[in-house]
Design an enzyme around this catalytic site. Structure first.
Site, PDB file in Angstrom:
ATOM      1  N   CYS A  64      30.019  22.336  12.126  1.00 20.74           N
ATOM      2  CA  CYS A  64      31.156  23.241  11.739  1.00 20.74           C
ATOM      3  C   CYS A  64      30.949  24.619  12.188  1.00 20.74           C
ATOM      4  CB  CYS A  64      31.352  23.370  10.135  1.00 20.74           C
ATOM      5  SG  CYS A  64      32.267  21.630   9.764  1.00 20.74           S
ATOM      6  N   CYS A 138      27.580  15.720   4.335  1.00 19.70           N
ATOM      7  CA  CYS A 138      28.765  16.210   5.245  1.00 19.70           C
ATOM      8  C   CYS A 138      30.032  16.286   4.488  1.00 19.70           C
ATOM      9  CB  CYS A 138      28.838  15.500   6.519  1.00 19.70           C
ATOM     10  SG  CYS A 138      29.991  16.047   7.501  1.00 19.70           S
ATOM     11  N   GLN A 238      43.560   9.981  17.480  1.00 17.68           N
ATOM     12  CA  GLN A 238      43.444  11.084  16.897  1.00 17.68           C
ATOM     13  C   GLN A 238      42.420  11.208  15.767  1.00 17.68           C
ATOM     14  OE1 GLN A 238      45.191  13.468  18.004  1.00 17.68           O
ATOM     15  NE2 GLN A 238      46.457  12.347  19.340  1.00 17.68           N
ATOM     16  N   CYS A 359      45.501  19.684  23.022  1.00 16.64           N
ATOM     17  CA  CYS A 359      44.365  19.964  22.291  1.00 16.64           C
ATOM     18  C   CYS A 359      43.640  21.296  22.926  1.00 16.64           C
ATOM     19  CB  CYS A 359      43.467  18.776  22.347  1.00 16.64           C
ATOM     20  SG  CYS A 359      43.073  18.227  23.743  1.00 16.64           S
TER      21      CYS A 359
HETATM   22  C1  SAM Z   1      44.522  13.543  24.285  1.00 15.07           C
HETATM   23  S1  SAM Z   1      44.628  11.608  24.690  1.00 15.07           S
HETATM   24  C2  SAM Z   1      46.166  10.907  23.909  1.00 15.07           C
HETATM   25  C3  SAM Z   1      46.199   9.856  23.658  1.00 15.07           C
HETATM   26  C4  SAM Z   1      47.406   9.420  22.915  1.00 15.07           C
HETATM   27  N1  SAM Z   1      48.597   9.997  23.166  1.00 15.07           N
HETATM   28  C5  SAM Z   1      47.061   9.600  21.385  1.00 15.07           C
HETATM   29  O1  SAM Z   1      47.795  10.277  20.847  1.00 15.07           O
HETATM   30  O2  SAM Z   1      46.155   8.516  21.030  1.00 15.07           O
HETATM   31  C6  SAM Z   1      44.689  11.779  26.308  1.00 15.07           C
HETATM   32  C7  SAM Z   1      44.725  10.599  26.848  1.00 15.07           C
HETATM   33  O3  SAM Z   1      45.073  10.755  28.406  1.00 15.07           O
HETATM   34  C8  SAM Z   1      44.360   9.657  29.043  1.00 15.07           C
HETATM   35  N2  SAM Z   1      43.817  10.414  30.654  1.00 15.07           N
HETATM   36  C9  SAM Z   1      43.089  11.171  30.766  1.00 15.07           C
HETATM   37  N3  SAM Z   1      43.060  11.622  31.954  1.00 15.07           N
HETATM   38  C10 SAM Z   1      44.197  10.863  32.664  1.00 15.07           C
HETATM   39  C11 SAM Z   1      44.754  10.946  33.918  1.00 15.07           C
HETATM   40  N4  SAM Z   1      44.335  11.574  34.882  1.00 15.07           N
HETATM   41  N5  SAM Z   1      46.046  10.133  34.095  1.00 15.07           N
HETATM   42  C12 SAM Z   1      46.322   9.385  33.143  1.00 15.07           C
HETATM   43  N6  SAM Z   1      45.866   9.334  31.738  1.00 15.07           N
HETATM   44  C13 SAM Z   1      44.731  10.165  31.560  1.00 15.07           C
HETATM   45  C14 SAM Z   1      43.055   9.350  28.300  1.00 15.07           C
HETATM   46  O4  SAM Z   1      42.666   8.177  28.759  1.00 15.07           O
HETATM   47  C15 SAM Z   1      43.646   9.603  27.105  1.00 15.07           C
HETATM   48  O5  SAM Z   1      44.075   8.409  26.319  1.00 15.07           O
END
Ligand code: SAM
Length: 402
Positions: A64, A138, A238, A359
């Protein structure tokens, strides 16, 4: 003696170009400076926002970063990080009140494990160090994850190498805890026998070692809307159920009555599956195994509209304006790097509504600028704090075409 001016993006104090660990704006501090950083400041005049950390591990643990600040301060600071990133791009926005996940609710975390002369130690990295610190009390993690630490230590005692560190991604599912380990000894016959035996004794729901599943009693799963999804080992989810619900609520509201939605960077279907209650969805994602989990969850669910999946690298091959034009709304949730290429295509697409989940406020603001320059209005920003007490900031936002 110096006075802290502000916090940087790692939530460290900044004063006269020097960073000061665990200091708050307005505080006067002194301490030995090393390489532009005061690691152990003496706080001469504390901020009214300074509080006693609610965790006995905080002094040593690096898990943290902001437990020394009041909840109100952290909430305002996280909103300000996004406000400031947008202001640097010349954008103003309406902010909704922040939604913060409760303590002890992190259902997914990456811990570090080290084999010791006898046994092993599993926890978070200590502050500014690669040593590991124990975290039995924790305040961040779901108690189900804390309860797994003895199991993790037993696994690392057997499978950890003498020098390296084992990275342990742990996820709490309804069926129990999944452990996805990497960085330990390469699997041999003895480990293929011994590791699942230990995991079984401690009731681990699934154990994967360097991506190979060694034990799985019942596939771990979690609900996503009306579907039940079993993600691949160690897959992105998430970080808290509260965070997921907060982001989903914002996405649902942004998408509104849309009948046809593209969900870009869809993962295992966090947004696609709930949205399919009202809309047909195209889910696009780079990891084929995540889409396979989404697809299976959809096939086994009842009452959902059609979801089509497409495995595609959206950095190299973003959806083009003519592919996007068919949709009433687009949801986009890229990794920290943002979605520069995809946003440029979205900006040219004419899609009426974009629900943007991010994020990383800096890449979000960069991509927001592309949309705003193309005529989109940033209607609102919802900051979601599912990484409580860390410097991490997450958000959802709605863009509409004016
Ligand atoms: C922040 S996560 C969001 C996943 C989903 N929307 C969720 O809320 O659970 C980002 C996602 O982007 C995918 N990702 C990363 N780079 C990528 C790329 N170049 N093309 C397509 N997907 C990608 C990752 O595998 C991951 O599942």
């Amino acid at each position: 003696m110096i006075t802290i001016e502000r916090l940087n993006l790692r939530a460290e104090g900044v004063a006269q170009g020097v960073t000061v660990a665990r200091a708050l704006p307005g505080e006067t501090v002194e301490g030995a400076e090393d390489g532009g950083r005061i690691a152990q400041p003496r706080i001469l005049e504390p901020s009214p926002q300074r509080v006693a950390a609610p965790c006995r591990h905080y002094k040593a643990c690096g898990g943290c970063a902001l437990m020394h600040a009041s909840d109100a301060f952290v909430a305002e600071w996280k909103q300000d990080v996004v406000r400031h990133a947008l202001a640097l791009q010349g954008i103003e926005a309406a902010f909704r009140p922040i939604l913060t996940s409760p303590p002890r609710s992190r259902r997914r975390a990456t811990l570090a494990g080290r084999r010791l002369k006898s046994g092993a130690l599993v926890g978070f990295h200590a502050r500014a160090s690669d040593t590991v610190t124990a975290i039995p009390d924790c305040q961040l993690l779901d108690p189900a994850l804390i309860a797994m630490i003895p199991a993790l230590e037993a696994l690392v005692a057997l499978g950890g190498s003498r020098k390296g560190e084992v990275k342990l991604t742990v996820t709490a599912f309804d069926q129990g805890v999944e452990v996805a380990a990497s960085g330990g000894k390469p699997l041999d016959n003895a480990l293929r026998m011994g590791l699942p035996q230990i995991a079984g004794q401690y009731g681990v729901a699934r154990l994967a070692w360097d991506g190979e599943v060694l034990l799985q009693s019942e596939p771990p799963s979690l609900p996503m809307g009306a579907a039940k999804v079993s993600p691949p080992p160690g897959a992105f989810l998430q970080a808290t159920a509260h965070g997921e619900a907060s982001l989903l609520q914002a996405v649902r509201e942004a998408v509104g009555e849309a009948r046809s939605v593209a969900d870009l960077f869809a993962g295992c279907g966090t947004f696609s599956l709930p949205l399919a209650e009202n809309a047909e969805v195209l889910a696009v994602e780079g990891a084929a195994e995540m889409l396979a989990a989404l697809d299976l969850g959809w096939r086994n669910a009842t009452g959902l509209k059609r979801i089509t999946t497409e495995t595609r690298d959206l950095f190299r091959r973003p959806l083009l304006p003519d592919e996007l034009a068919a949709f009433d709304a687009v949801v986009i949730d890229p990794p920290r790097a943002g979605a520069e290429a995809q946003t440029a295509e979205l900006a040219a697409s004419g899609v009426p509504v974009i629900a943007f989940v991010s994020c990383n406020p800096v890449t979000f603001a960069r991509d927001a600028k592309t949309l705003v320059s193309a005529g989109y209005l940033l209607d609102w920003v919802q900051v979601v704090d599912q990484f409580r007490w860390s410097a991490h900031v997450e958000l959802a936002a709605r863009f509409t075409l004016t």
